[in-house]
Design a protein around this motif. Structure first.
Motif, short mmCIF file in Angstrom:
data_model
loop_
_atom_site.label_atom_id
_atom_site.label_comp_id
_atom_site.label_asym_id
_atom_site.label_seq_id
_atom_site.Cartn_x
_atom_site.Cartn_y
_atom_site.Cartn_z
N MET A 479 0.83 -1.21 0.00
CA MET A 479 0.00 0.00 0.00
C MET A 479 0.87 1.26 0.00
SD MET A 479 -3.08 1.52 0.40
CE MET A 479 -4.22 0.37 1.19
N VAL A 480 1.86 1.30 0.88
CA VAL A 480 2.73 2.47 0.99
C VAL A 480 3.60 2.61 -0.25
CG1 VAL A 480 4.62 3.52 2.29
CG2 VAL A 480 2.75 2.39 3.52
N ALA A 481 4.26 1.52 -0.65
CA ALA A 481 5.18 1.58 -1.79
C ALA A 481 4.46 1.99 -3.07
CB ALA A 481 5.86 0.22 -1.97
N ALA A 482 3.31 1.36 -3.36
CA ALA A 482 2.59 1.67 -4.59
C ALA A 482 2.06 3.10 -4.58
CB ALA A 482 1.44 0.68 -4.78
N SER A 483 1.52 3.54 -3.44
CA SER A 483 0.95 4.89 -3.35
C SER A 483 2.01 5.96 -3.51
CB SER A 483 0.22 5.05 -2.01
OG SER A 483 -0.84 4.13 -1.89
N VAL A 484 3.20 5.72 -2.96
CA VAL A 484 4.28 6.70 -3.05
C VAL A 484 4.92 6.69 -4.43
CG1 VAL A 484 6.56 7.36 -2.16
CG2 VAL A 484 4.76 6.65 -0.57
#
Length: 524
Positions: A479-484
């Protein structure tokens, strides 16, 4: 005649001793020391075991590069070596990277390799009887309880929604502000704040507010970090030192006591608050609430003793705070160093953008759980990052009874066994000649993610102790990696030194100083 001969011999010996000086004795002892060191160097495959001091000088000499030094020593020793500490200190055991040994300790003869008194004694003040400071039946009961609550659909939905909201309503807004300002910042610190807010919301039902735009100093977060770091110092001190400091309330132990009081008072208050308003929380599903509800269910006749709920929640926060954030920090650094991997991750994300696995809210792209599951290459890249830089680089067990490991190594009762996960990733015998490469493709076969044998890849532990939050951790990281990455190109500041810190969690010693370059993506 015989008596006279004995008298003469005694006189000669007495005369010889009387002629010995301090320097004679010193030179003799020095010679013995040098001989023993040479003998150790020529006969041992592992690190130098110094007379009197054991392995301690070898560690001190290589303290600035301890992880890589340990890896070189283990490769030379064939994957396992014995060690001992200072004379009379009682420290002895083995260090190993052999997957067969790890399987034996974590599965085959699991009961003979608990955390042990050495570990529990040092964490008892902070964790009490929590799940991460328990062994045997106590640990099994707590694990079954945690598994039941964590794997419920209600809790999993709550956990995912909590992370989704934090990423989009807090993290991305903060990153937008930092991007517009053009200033460099410590990404590791930001990620630690994110995961702390997340785990506190999931565990206690309260958001400490660490990700506020002004990045405030939150007393509970500061106390928790200090309590953790000061507790770890106990592992670096002889017992008589830290126990004396604790008894007299001096130095680090005084600070530790104060920090633990803040942590426990905060957790105790949340337990009381949850109990008092239990009937009005039907729309919430945090871990603490789930435990209290299970205690109050009719027919179960369950009552948690003493500080059970507090200790459980503190252990839960400890497990979820650092590991994910540290893993993401190393991931973003490796992506910066390997742009070809970043391009493949972006291609996968862009492909998913055109499918219903992602949706928009107020023209903002929000990844759903199904969308994240489709990100096979991203999961492979995260797994590869964790292989090279495991969040917990060293695991320790204590031997209950004398035993023999599969590779023939004998371990004695009370010995401490260290598994060097950091070194395992760098062993050709385990991962092949390309073991030092950052290569997500090793995790993919026929377009699908393929898990590695858990005993050669024990970053989420293995066997009966396999991490209950493994799937949640992957979802959180994706979630964090893809969103950033969808919105920004993360650039590490030129000349910034990235090296691991020598602690039980693989922090970056100098943090991860980065700048953000916005990407031109519609509806991001």
């Amino acid at each position: 005649m015989r008596a006279m001969a004995e008298m003469v011999s005694f006189s000669v010996i007495k005369w010889d001793i009387s002629r010995l000086t301090f320097w004679d004795v010193s030179i003799a002892l020095l010679g013995l020391f040098i001989f023993s060191c040479l003998y150790e160097r020529l006969t041992r495959k592992g690190p130098m075991m110094w007379t009197v001091f054991g392995i301690i000088p070898s560690i001190v000499f290589h303290l600035s590069d301890a992880h890589n030094w340990g890896t070189r020593v283990l490769i030379k020793a064939g994957g396992t070596f014995h060690y001992r500490g200072m004379w009379m200190g009682g420290a002895y055991g083995i260090v190993t990277t052999d997957p067969s040994n790890i399987e034996y300790m974590l599965k085959t003869n699991f009961q003979n390799f608990p955390k042990g008194n050495y570990y529990r004694e040092r964490f008892s003040d902070l964790l009490g009887g929590g799940i991460f400071n328990a062994d045997n039946e106590s640990w099994m009961e707590k694990r079954q309880l945690a598994k039941h609550e964590m794997h419920s659909s209600r809790f999993m939905e709550h956990s995912f929604k909590t992370m989704q909201d934090l990423v989009h309503k807090k993290l991305l807004i903060l990153l937008q502000k930092l991007s517009i300002s053009g200033q460099c910042f410590d990404l590791q610190e930001v990620l630690l704040r994110l995961t702390f807010d997340n785990i506190c919301t999931v565990a206690l039902g309260v958001n400490p507010g660490c990700l506020a735009l002004d990045l405030p100093e939150v007393p509970f977060a500061k106390a928790f970090e200090e309590a953790t770091e000061l507790t770890l110092l106990r592992f670096l001190m002889p017992p008589f030192v830290w126990k004396a400091l604790k008894f007299f309330g001096l130095g680090n132990e005084r600070r530790l006591k104060e920090a633990i009081k803040v942590v426990h008072d905060f957790a105790d208050k949340k337990v009381r608050d949850r109990r008092n308003i239990l009937g009005n929380l039907s729309n919430q599903s945090d871990f603490l609430l789930r435990l209290i509800e299970s205690e109050n269910k009719q027919g179960q006749n369950r009552h948690f003793p003493g500080n059970f709920l507090r200790d459980f929640c503190v252990s839960f926060i400890l497990a979820g705070r650092d590991t994910t954030s540290v893993a993401l920090a190393w991931f973003f650094w490796l992506i910066h160093k390997n742009p070809q991997v970043e391009n493949k991750i972006l291609a996968e994300i862009y492909e998913i953008l055109y499918h219903p696995q992602c949706r928009t809210q107020d023209n903002i792209t929000v990844f759903t759980e199904d969308g994240l599951k489709k990100m096979v290459y991203l999961q492979a890249a995260l797994s590869e990052s964790l292989r090279l830089y495991p969040s917990v680089p060293i695991e320790m067990k204590q031997v209950l009874e004398d035993d023999v490991l599969p590779d023939g190594t004998r371990v004695k009762k009370s010995a401490r066994v260290f598994n060097f996960l950091f070194s395992m990733a760098r062993m050709e015998s385990i991962w092949g000649k390309d073991c030092l490469e950052f290569k997500p493709e090793r995790w993919i076969k026929d377009g699908k993610f393929v898990s590695a044998n858990q005993f050669k890849y024990p970053v989420f532990n293995a066997g009966p102790m396999l991490c209950l939050g493994k799937n949640f951790s992957y979802t959180q990281m994706k979630m964090v990696a893809a969103s950033v990455l969808l919105r920004y190109s993360v650039k590490v500041v030129e000349g910034h030194s990235v090296v691991p810190k020598l602690t039980t969690t693989l922090y970056m010693k100098n943090g991860l100083m980065v700048t953000l370059k916005p990407r031109l993506v519609n509806n991001a």
